[in-house]
Write a protein that holds these residues in place. Structure first.
Motif: not given
Length: 88
Positions: A29-40
């Motif tokens: 998920l890191k450095n992808t366009k989906y990263e901001k859609n996840f609480y990590i």
């Protein structure tokens, strides 16, 4: 926080259907366009939002109805009669 929802024997779902609200193990998920859609955090990678899509009459609405029923049970409990033959 809801991580997983499973429903079966409800509306049109005879078999159990699962809805996972976390990323698959091993998914980058890191450095992808989906990263901001996840609480990590250290243990979970939880979706902030999700989209349910599929063909007509595939059960999308019934998943939402199942989630609403779960919310009802959480907030109001289950009103079962002491004698199961008795009507509510």
């Amino acid at each position: 926080m809801l991580l997983y929802f499973s429903v079966g024997g409800f509306c049109s779902f005879k078999e159990v259907q699962d809805l996972f609200l976390t990323a698959y193990l091993g998914t980058r998920l890191k450095n992808t366009k989906y990263e901001k859609n996840f609480y990590i955090d250290k243990t979970n990678r939880v979706m902030k939002s999700a989209i349910i899509f599929g063909a007509n009459a595939s059960g999308k609405t019934n998943i939402i109805l199942g989630l609403e029923r779960l919310k009802d049970i959480i907030f109001n409990g289950i009103n079962l009669p002491k004698d199961f033959n008795e009507k509510i």
